[in-house]
Design an enzyme around this catalytic site. Structure first.
Site, PDB file in Angstrom:
ATOM      1  N   ARG A 297      29.718 -41.255 -12.032  1.00 28.63           N
ATOM      2  CA  ARG A 297      30.344 -41.844 -13.232  1.00 28.63           C
ATOM      3  C   ARG A 297      30.171 -40.928 -14.438  1.00 28.63           C
ATOM      4  NH1 ARG A 297      29.073 -48.315 -12.092  1.00 28.63           N
ATOM      5  NH2 ARG A 297      30.635 -48.352 -10.442  1.00 28.63           N
ATOM      6  N   TYR A 441      39.103 -44.256 -10.818  1.00 26.73           N
ATOM      7  CA  TYR A 441      38.096 -44.198  -9.741  1.00 26.73           C
ATOM      8  C   TYR A 441      36.668 -44.262 -10.292  1.00 26.73           C
ATOM      9  CZ  TYR A 441      38.286 -38.937 -10.061  1.00 26.73           C
ATOM     10  OH  TYR A 441      38.277 -37.628 -10.453  1.00 26.73           O
ATOM     11  N   GLU A 442      35.723 -44.349  -9.360  1.00 29.66           N
ATOM     12  CA  GLU A 442      34.313 -44.562  -9.719  1.00 29.66           C
ATOM     13  C   GLU A 442      34.105 -45.884 -10.447  1.00 29.66           C
ATOM     14  OE1 GLU A 442      31.470 -44.009  -8.994  1.00 29.66           O
ATOM     15  OE2 GLU A 442      32.344 -42.618  -7.575  1.00 29.66           O
ATOM     16  N   GLY A 443      34.882 -46.894 -10.063  1.00 27.56           N
ATOM     17  CA  GLY A 443      34.847 -48.168 -10.777  1.00 27.56           C
ATOM     18  C   GLY A 443      35.816 -48.067 -11.938  1.00 27.56           C
ATOM     19  N   GLN A 448      33.725 -50.960 -15.685  1.00 27.86           N
ATOM     20  CA  GLN A 448      32.668 -50.348 -16.520  1.00 27.86           C
ATOM     21  C   GLN A 448      32.353 -51.244 -17.718  1.00 27.86           C
ATOM     22  OE1 GLN A 448      31.207 -47.598 -15.386  1.00 27.86           O
ATOM     23  NE2 GLN A 448      32.704 -47.554 -13.729  1.00 27.86           N
TER      24      GLN A 448
END
Ligand SMILES: Cc1cc2nc3c(=O)[nH]c(=O)nc-3n(C[C@H](O)[C@H](O)[C@H](O)COP(=O)(O)OP(=O)(O)OC[C@H]3O[C@@H](n4cnc5c(N)ncnc54)[C@H](O)[C@@H]3O)c2cc1C
Length: 593
Positions: A297, A441-443, A448
């Protein structure tokens, strides 16, 4: 073709004038001997690698993309493999790694600045190495001594690369419903079966082996996220000498055709009884994977910072060159048919926006890198704990605030080019397309924001937020009385007070209606992001005022003023949104959409 020159002057300002890392490092035993000259020399070499080796491949990668050849074989675009070989030969993968595993042991503040440059030069290419570094962090924290011996040294040297395998066709955000199975082989290994999709760098021809870090379920595992375990699954099983041996039962089924980052292979990976080994404890895989995810992240924030910087540099060059219209105050180039577009206030608005967000993003990510270095290496446990808490709070802000800002600023930089920004030749469209994935991506950035407000702020009744607020208060205490700084300190103090009040209010609302957190979270993250940026811009103004006559420092001050006048006011809207409440979102029945 776009150009890129690493912003070394600004990096030096942030490192040595703003954060004074030369003093900070002395308190961190592993880095106490590291001097300014060495840091500068490493950054200069990294800058050459960025502009000479990987930046010229950025448009090539975008045009060609990766190729799926059938039977699991994927090749990266022309030049990617050679550039990676140079990267490994130069020792770049090991810069930020522990000497115990063959690393060079340089602090995160150095590695992060290198990553910024390399992302500006070629995000898609860097993803092959970037994910490996996140896998490194996970294995350092959770790998067994044997796993470290066999795999970690190969990741550190860059000979092997890493992936993170979470997503499945039916499960993205909600990892609790993942289905990939892992069955005990009875010899310490497991057989993994299932399908993972969207796996970045999942298959390629850059390295001789690929280590997949895979989330899967053991038989009889509890439902949901409490039943997930983490496994290490190599593409080739290491032989007795630690060299790539027998091909494992994991293969790419296809690659995705997508909006941007064409040079990075986004793969469907089929696991068909593939041999893997447990990382960490059974059913505790998500906690282990979170080490990799948090690292990734922060890495995604760096990707967007890189995109914003390179887009800005090209927009500035174009704005100085492109002749259209006359300056409203009179011709600036009377001997030419028109003035360069940089004379127009609206073009200035676009350039100053990208400049202010990019420079603050650089200060923010350098400060968080320093927190990571403190967390790893400070001898005082209380300092380590504080750094850890601040990183927990700020990781979603680095990820979402910087990537949202970069989406806005790459688009504005494209706008500076007018129609030329929309056609491929100038390369501005690629920055916009490449930057877009970073919000997803990555959440996703929505997730977040939920993480920030729900888990990081409200769950501990604002304790982590209070830790950050104490830094802002300390700054205000020291500088709040200075007249020449009032234009910065007064709005900063107001924003801190308003954010603290809002945080309390949202906590009370959330106790009455569970939807309130989800309704307020995105504007709340914007507010916290601005609180961080306002604090950093005020600090940068203090540093710039030490030598206000020098052109570089004068530009810093001008940019700080722009930030407070033009960008911070967004928070007025954010506060109204955060207070608007869930009812206005949730009233309409789903069937009536
Ligand atoms: C190019 C690319 C590379 C990728 N690389 C990797 C990789 O290397 N490894 C890997 O494992 N994955 C990877 N991904 C997958 C990526 O992480 C997911 O796409 C992302 O996490 C979102 O999951 P999803 O696509 O299933 O969307 P969904 O989970 O279906 O979400 C759809 C929308 O609903 C929202 N939403 C969902 N749940 C909630 C909730 N509880 N509250 C509020 N809003 C919600 C989301 O914010 C989003 O806007 C990649 C994806 C792409 C496109």
């Amino acid at each position: 073709m776009p150009h890129y020159t690493a912003p070394l002057r600004d990096m030096r300002f942030v490192l040595f004038e703003l954060l004074k890392v030369q003093d900070e490092l002395k308190a961190l035993p592993p880095y106490a001997e590291l001097d300014v000259e060495t840091i500068e020399a490493v950054l200069e070499e990294g800058a050459k690698f960025a502009s000479q080796v990987i930046q010229p491949l950025n448009q090539v990668g975008d045009r060609e993309g990766c190729t799926f050849h059938g039977d699991g074989v994927v090749t990266a675009p022309t030049g990617f493999r050679d550039a990676y070989a140079q990267f490994v030969a130069n020792g770049w993968p090991s810069v930020g790694c522990d000497p115990d595993y063959g690393g060079q042991g340089l602090p995160t503040i150095v590695n992060n600045r290198l990553y910024e440059m390399w992302n500006s030069a070629n995000q898609a290419w860097l993803m092959y190495a970037g994910l490996s570094h996140s896998a490194y962090e996970c294995l350092v924290a959770f790998g067994t001594p044997e796993q470290k011996q066999v795999y970690l040294t190969k990741i550190v040297s860059g000979e092997w690369t890493g992936t993170m395998c979470l997503t499945e066709p039916h499960c993205g955000t909600d990892l609790g419903i993942l289905k990939t199975k892992a069955e005990d082989n009875g010899d310490g290994s497991y057989a993994l079966s299932g399908t993972k999709i969207f796996i970045s760098a999942g298959e390629h021809d850059l390295a001789e082996n690929i280590l997949h870090l895979v989330l899967a379920r053991l038989p009889g595992a509890p439902a949901g996220t409490k039943g997930i375990s983490l496994f290490l699954v190599p593409k080739f099983l290491p032989d007795a000498d630690g060299k790539p041996g027998r091909r494992n039962g994991v293969k790419a089924g296809s690659i995705e055709h997508k909006m941007g980052i064409h040079g990075n292979a986004t793969c469907v990976l089929n696991f068909d009884g593939a041999t893997g080994w447990l990382i960490g404890e059974p059913h505790k895989g998500l906690a282990a994977m979170f080490v990799m995810m948090n690292s990734a992240r922060l890495g995604v924030g760096m990707q967007s910072l890189g995109q914003a910087e390179v887009a800005h540099q090209n927009a500035v060059a174009y704005a100085k060159d492109r002749l259209q219209g006359r300056a409203p105050t009179g011709a600036s180039l009377a001997d030419k048919p028109a003035d360069p577009i940089i004379v127009h206030p609206d073009v200035r608005r676009m350039l100053m926006t990208s400049r202010a967000y990019t420079e603050a993003g650089r200060a923010f990510t350098t400060w968080t890198a320093l927190l990571i270095d403190r967390e790893h290496a400070h001898p005082d446990a209380a300092v380590r704990e504080e750094a850890d808490e601040l990183m927990a709070l700020l990781t979603p802000v680095v990820k979402a605030f910087i990537t949202d800002n970069a989406w806005e600023t790459t688009t504005l930089c494209q706008q500076v080019f007018g129609g030329h920004g929309y056609i491929n030749e100038w390369g501005m469209d690629q920055f916009v397309r490449d930057a877009r994935i970073n919000m997803i991506y990555e959440g996703t950035n929505g997730i977040q924001a939920l993480d920030l407000l729900g888990r990081k702020v409200l769950a501990d009744r604002g304790a982590k937020f209070a830790r950050f607020a104490a830094h802002v208060q300390a700054f205000l205490q020291e500088h709040g009385g200075r007249d020449e700084l009032r234009e910065f300190t007064a709005p900063l103090a107001q924003l801190l007070a308003d954010t603290s009040a809002l945080t309390g209010e949202l906590g009370a609302r959330a106790r009455v209606d569970a939807n309130e957190v989800g309704a307020a979270s995105v504007p709340y993250l914007r507010i916290v992001g601005h609180l961080v940026f306002a604090w950093l811009w005020a600090r940068m103004a203090v540093a710039a005022l030490r030598a206000p006559d020098d052109a570089f420092h004068a530009a810093k001050l001008a940019t700080a003023r722009f930030y407070f006048a033009w960008l911070l006011p967004e928070t007025a809207t954010n506060f109204r949104e955060a207070r608007a409440g869930a009812a206005t979102l949730m009233t309409l029945p789903a069937d009536d959409f």
